[in-house]
Motif scaffolding. Structure first.
Motif, PDB file in Angstrom:
ATOM      1  N   LYS A 181      -2.367   7.236   3.590  1.00  0.00           N
ATOM      2  CA  LYS A 181      -2.318   6.745   2.213  1.00  0.00           C
ATOM      3  C   LYS A 181      -2.762   7.830   1.236  1.00  0.00           C
ATOM      4  N   LYS A 182      -3.857   8.502   1.559  1.00  0.00           N
ATOM      5  CA  LYS A 182      -4.364   9.569   0.695  1.00  0.00           C
ATOM      6  C   LYS A 182      -3.352  10.698   0.567  1.00  0.00           C
ATOM      7  N   ALA A 183      -2.774  11.109   1.693  1.00  0.00           N
ATOM      8  CA  ALA A 183      -1.795  12.193   1.663  1.00  0.00           C
ATOM      9  C   ALA A 183      -0.600  11.831   0.790  1.00  0.00           C
ATOM     10  N   ALA A 184      -0.097  10.598   0.928  1.00  0.00           N
ATOM     11  CA  ALA A 184       1.049  10.159   0.133  1.00  0.00           C
ATOM     12  C   ALA A 184       0.726  10.180  -1.360  1.00  0.00           C
ATOM     13  N   MET A 185      -0.458   9.743  -1.720  1.00  0.00           N
ATOM     14  CA  MET A 185      -0.863   9.754  -3.122  1.00  0.00           C
ATOM     15  C   MET A 185      -0.971  11.176  -3.652  1.00  0.00           C
ATOM     16  N   ASP A 186      -1.529  12.063  -2.837  1.00  0.00           N
ATOM     17  CA  ASP A 186      -1.697  13.461  -3.256  1.00  0.00           C
ATOM     18  C   ASP A 186      -0.364  14.201  -3.372  1.00  0.00           C
ATOM     19  N   LEU A 187       0.640  13.765  -2.609  1.00  0.00           N
ATOM     20  CA  LEU A 187       1.946  14.430  -2.613  1.00  0.00           C
ATOM     21  C   LEU A 187       2.916  13.827  -3.630  1.00  0.00           C
ATOM     22  N   SER A 188       2.429  12.932  -4.476  1.00  0.00           N
ATOM     23  CA  SER A 188       3.291  12.222  -5.420  1.00  0.00           C
ATOM     24  C   SER A 188       3.019  12.656  -6.856  1.00  0.00           C
ATOM     25  N   ASN A 189       4.087  12.669  -7.652  1.00  0.00           N
ATOM     26  CA  ASN A 189       3.913  12.874  -9.080  1.00  0.00           C
ATOM     27  C   ASN A 189       3.180  11.701  -9.710  1.00  0.00           C
ATOM     28  N   LYS A 190       3.431  10.498  -9.179  1.00  0.00           N
ATOM     29  CA  LYS A 190       2.796   9.293  -9.694  1.00  0.00           C
ATOM     30  C   LYS A 190       2.565   8.332  -8.543  1.00  0.00           C
ATOM     31  N   ALA A 191       1.350   7.789  -8.459  1.00  0.00           N
ATOM     32  CA  ALA A 191       1.009   6.856  -7.378  1.00  0.00           C
ATOM     33  C   ALA A 191       0.720   5.472  -7.952  1.00  0.00           C
ATOM     34  N   TYR A 192       1.195   4.456  -7.230  1.00  0.00           N
ATOM     35  CA  TYR A 192       0.946   3.068  -7.596  1.00  0.00           C
ATOM     36  C   TYR A 192       0.290   2.358  -6.416  1.00  0.00           C
ATOM     37  N   ILE A 214      -0.784  -2.330  -9.769  1.00  0.00           N
ATOM     38  CA  ILE A 214       0.083  -3.449 -10.136  1.00  0.00           C
ATOM     39  C   ILE A 214      -0.407  -4.655  -9.349  1.00  0.00           C
ATOM     40  N   THR A 215      -0.755  -5.719 -10.050  1.00  0.00           N
ATOM     41  CA  THR A 215      -1.343  -6.884  -9.397  1.00  0.00           C
ATOM     42  C   THR A 215      -0.831  -8.153 -10.047  1.00  0.00           C
ATOM     43  N   ASP A 216      -1.150  -9.295  -9.435  1.00  0.00           N
ATOM     44  CA  ASP A 216      -0.826 -10.570 -10.067  1.00  0.00           C
ATOM     45  C   ASP A 216      -1.925 -10.899 -11.068  1.00  0.00           C
ATOM     46  N   SER A 217      -1.741 -11.944 -11.815  1.00  0.00           N
ATOM     47  CA  SER A 217      -2.663 -12.281 -12.893  1.00  0.00           C
ATOM     48  C   SER A 217      -4.075 -12.491 -12.366  1.00  0.00           C
ATOM     49  N   LEU A 218      -5.044 -11.794 -12.977  1.00  0.00           N
ATOM     50  CA  LEU A 218      -6.428 -11.913 -12.548  1.00  0.00           C
ATOM     51  C   LEU A 218      -7.172 -13.007 -13.295  1.00  0.00           C
ATOM     52  N   GLY A 219      -6.627 -13.443 -14.389  1.00  0.00           N
ATOM     53  CA  GLY A 219      -7.230 -14.545 -15.122  1.00  0.00           C
ATOM     54  C   GLY A 219      -8.328 -14.128 -16.081  1.00  0.00           C
ATOM     55  N   SER A 238       4.776   7.192  -5.204  1.00  0.00           N
ATOM     56  CA  SER A 238       4.359   6.550  -3.952  1.00  0.00           C
ATOM     57  C   SER A 238       3.842   5.153  -4.285  1.00  0.00           C
ATOM     58  N   PHE A 239       4.087   4.233  -3.348  1.00  0.00           N
ATOM     59  CA  PHE A 239       3.674   2.844  -3.523  1.00  0.00           C
ATOM     60  C   PHE A 239       2.817   2.467  -2.309  1.00  0.00           C
ATOM     61  N   ILE A 240       1.567   2.168  -2.583  1.00  0.00           N
ATOM     62  CA  ILE A 240       0.564   2.061  -1.535  1.00  0.00           C
ATOM     63  C   ILE A 240      -0.035   0.653  -1.496  1.00  0.00           C
ATOM     64  N   GLY A 241      -0.096   0.070  -0.293  1.00  0.00           N
ATOM     65  CA  GLY A 241      -0.835  -1.166  -0.097  1.00  0.00           C
ATOM     66  C   GLY A 241      -2.292  -0.838   0.172  1.00  0.00           C
ATOM     67  N   ILE A 242      -3.183  -1.746  -0.188  1.00  0.00           N
ATOM     68  CA  ILE A 242      -4.605  -1.440  -0.055  1.00  0.00           C
ATOM     69  C   ILE A 242      -5.372  -2.711   0.303  1.00  0.00           C
ATOM     70  N   ASN A 243      -6.500  -2.550   0.969  1.00  0.00           N
ATOM     71  CA  ASN A 243      -7.325  -3.703   1.358  1.00  0.00           C
ATOM     72  C   ASN A 243      -8.473  -3.964   0.396  1.00  0.00           C
ATOM     73  N   GLY A 244      -8.979  -2.901  -0.222  1.00  0.00           N
ATOM     74  CA  GLY A 244     -10.106  -3.069  -1.128  1.00  0.00           C
ATOM     75  C   GLY A 244      -9.968  -2.213  -2.376  1.00  0.00           C
ATOM     76  N   ILE A 245     -10.315  -2.813  -3.520  1.00  0.00           N
ATOM     77  CA  ILE A 245     -10.371  -2.094  -4.796  1.00  0.00           C
ATOM     78  C   ILE A 245     -11.725  -2.405  -5.404  1.00  0.00           C
ATOM     79  N   HIS A 246     -12.506  -1.363  -5.662  1.00  0.00           N
ATOM     80  CA  HIS A 246     -13.866  -1.590  -6.148  1.00  0.00           C
ATOM     81  C   HIS A 246     -14.221  -0.539  -7.193  1.00  0.00           C
ATOM     82  N   LEU A 247     -14.900  -0.981  -8.242  1.00  0.00           N
ATOM     83  CA  LEU A 247     -15.243  -0.069  -9.333  1.00  0.00           C
ATOM     84  C   LEU A 247     -16.089   1.110  -8.864  1.00  0.00           C
TER      85      LEU A 247
END
Length: 250
Positions: free
Chosen positions: A190-201, A226-231, A166-175
Motif C-alpha cells: 500500500k505504501k509503495a503504491a501511494m509513493d509511486l502515484s501522482n495522486k493517492a486516494y 473518499i468515504t460515506d457520510s460521517l454525520g 492509486s486507490f487504496i483500501g485501509i483498515n484504520g484511519i486515525h488523526l
C-alpha cells in the motif's frame, strides 16, 4: 428500561451484527438518540466497544483480518457509493493502481474501458479482464485470506510502474496514527503504491475512522479520503485539517 439492561441489549445487538448505527440502537432499545449516545460513550470508556461517527462496533484485535468474502458483503451499499465516486477521478488513458480491497473491487464496474489497471488483488483480475480493461499483476506470494499479492516479489513488481492515481483500501484511519492495516507485508505494498502515484486516494467507509491496526501505512496527508457520510461535520473537519475528505451518499 434500566441503564444496565439497555446497555446489555446494545452489546448483544452489536455482537450479533458486528456493527450498529445509532438509529438501529434507538429502535432496538426504544430509547432516545441522546440516551444511546451516552450509553455508547460509557461503554467505550469501559472498553466494551468502539464508537465511530453515527454508531459503534465491537473491539477488534489490531492484527485481526476478515476474509475477502466477508468484506464483500459488509457495508455493501456504502462501498458501492464510495467506489462510484472514486471512479469519477479516473481520466482518459490513466494508469491506476487498485489495491486488493473490496471497495476497489467495486470500482471496476465504473471504470473507463481505456484505463490501464495494475493490481495486487487476485480477486480483481478476472473482473477487470471480463470488462475488457488492460490489466497488469504485480506478482509475488498470494495471501489466502485477502487474496492479495505480497512479499518481495510483489514489491519488486510494483516498483516497475508509475501511476497517475492509486486507490487504496485501509483498515484504520486515525488523526494521530495515520493509515494502518493489520498485515506488515500488505502495508508495504500500500505504501509503495501511494509513493509511486501522482495522486493517492484512500477508500474507506465510516467504520474505519478512529481505528488503529497493527501496521503503519502512511501519514494522513499522503492521500485524499473518499468515504460515506460521517454525520458529524465537526469531526470531519478534524480530518480535513490534514487531508481532503469527501463524503458520498450511499
Amino acid at each position: 428500561m434500566l441503564t444496565p439492561e439497555r446497555q446489555q441489549l446494545i452489546l448483544k445487538f452489536i455482537k450479533e451484527n458486528k456493527i450498529a448505527t445509532i438509529h438501529q440502537l434507538v429502535k432496538e432499545t426504544d430509547s432516545s438518540e441522546s440516551t444511546i449516545r451516552r450509553d455508547l460513550i460509557q461503554l467505550e470508556k469501559e472498553n466494551k466497544l468502539v464508537r465511530f461517527h453515527g454508531g459503534a462496533q465491537m473491539i477488534k484485535s489490531k492484527s485481526e483480518e476478515t476474509s475477502i468474502s466477508e468484506r464483500l458483503t459488509a457495508n455493501f451499499s456504502e462501498k458501492k457509493a464510495i467506489a462510484g465516486k472514486a471512479a469519477e477521478y479516473v481520466e482518459k488513458g490513466d494508469c491506476i493502481f487498485l489495491d486488493a480491497g473490496t471497495t476497489t473491487f467495486h470500482m471496476i464496474e465504473f471504470l473507463r474501458k481505456d484505463t490501464i489497471v495494475v493490481t495486487n488483488g487476485l480477486s480483481l483480475v478476472n473482473e477487470c479482464l471480463d470488462r475488457g480493461i488492460e490489466t497488469y499483476v504485480v506478482g509475488g506470494r498470494v495471501k489466502s485470506k485477502t487474496k492479495a499479492f505480497i512479499g518481495k516479489g510483489a514489491l519488486e513488481g510494483i516498483s516497475a510502474y508509475r501511476f497517475d492515481k492509486s486507490f487504496i483500501g485501509i483498515n484504520g484511519i486515525h488523526l494521530n496514527f495515520g493509515y494502518t492495516t493489520p498485515d506488515p507485508e500488505e502495508a508495504m505494498i500500500k505504501k509503495a503504491a501511494m509513493d509511486l502515484s501522482n495522486k493517492a486516494y484512500v477508500l474507506a467507509d465510516r467504520t474505519k475512522f478512529n481505528q488503529v491496526s497493527f501496521s503503519f501505512v502512511h501519514d494522513l496527508n499522503k492521500a485524499s479520503i473518499i468515504t460515506d457520510s460521517l454525520g458529524d461535520h465537526e469531526e470531519i473537519n478534524q480530518y480535513n485539517q490534514i487531508t481532503t475528505v469527501e463524503t458520498v451518499k450511499s
